[in-house]
Design an enzyme around this catalytic site. Structure first.
Site, PDB file in Angstrom:
ATOM      1  N   ARG A  58      -6.842  33.381  44.062  1.00  0.00           N
ATOM      2  CA  ARG A  58      -6.966  34.554  44.672  1.00  0.00           C
ATOM      3  C   ARG A  58      -6.458  35.757  43.616  1.00  0.00           C
ATOM      4  NH1 ARG A  58      -2.920  34.204  49.434  1.00  0.00           N
ATOM      5  NH2 ARG A  58      -3.943  36.441  49.716  1.00  0.00           N
ATOM      6  N   CYS A  59      -5.704  35.257  42.647  1.00  0.00           N
ATOM      7  CA  CYS A  59      -5.351  36.364  41.403  1.00  0.00           C
ATOM      8  C   CYS A  59      -6.245  36.581  40.486  1.00  0.00           C
ATOM      9  CB  CYS A  59      -4.118  35.741  40.741  1.00  0.00           C
ATOM     10  SG  CYS A  59      -3.512  36.512  39.540  1.00  0.00           S
TER      11      CYS A  59
END
Length: 115
Positions: A9-10
């Protein structure tokens, strides 16, 4: 073999994964949020960290302000390990570990010397 501690998600972590995939080094991906590190693994990883041990904590994350930090000593390896064992979502990412050195990929270019 190196290990990339990765959070998909980063965006920085995704960029680190691309960097690793483009290298000649074999890299295992560890999704540390779904497969949390044990105390022993955290101790091992952070004992090889280049730079201060507190660099492994996402102190600018809004969730850090909500965490119990009363007993956290950011200069102490055991204290940081205990904190991250309870708050794995606050571990900085990405981290690349080649078995001799581990490095936070902020900036991302810092990972290149391990690849």
């Amino acid at each position: 073999m190196a290990i990339l501690y990765h959070n998909p998600r980063c965006s920085k972590s995704r960029q680190a994964l691309e960097l690793c995939e483009g290298s000649d080094v074999e890299v295992e991906v560890r999704l540390y949020l779904s497969n949390p590190l044990s105390i022993e693994e955290l101790t091992d990883l952070l004992s090889r960290l280049e730079g201060p041990v507190h660099a492994s904590i996402r102190t600018k994350d809004p969730k850090f302000k909500l965490a119990d930090t009363a007993s956290l000593d950011v200069g102490s390896l055991p204290s940081v390990v205990d904190f991250l064992a309870l708050n794995g979502h606050l571990m900085e990412r990405p981290i690349l570990d080649n078995g001799a050195i581990s490095c936070v990929g902020r900036p991302l270019e810092d990972l290149q010397r391990l690849l």
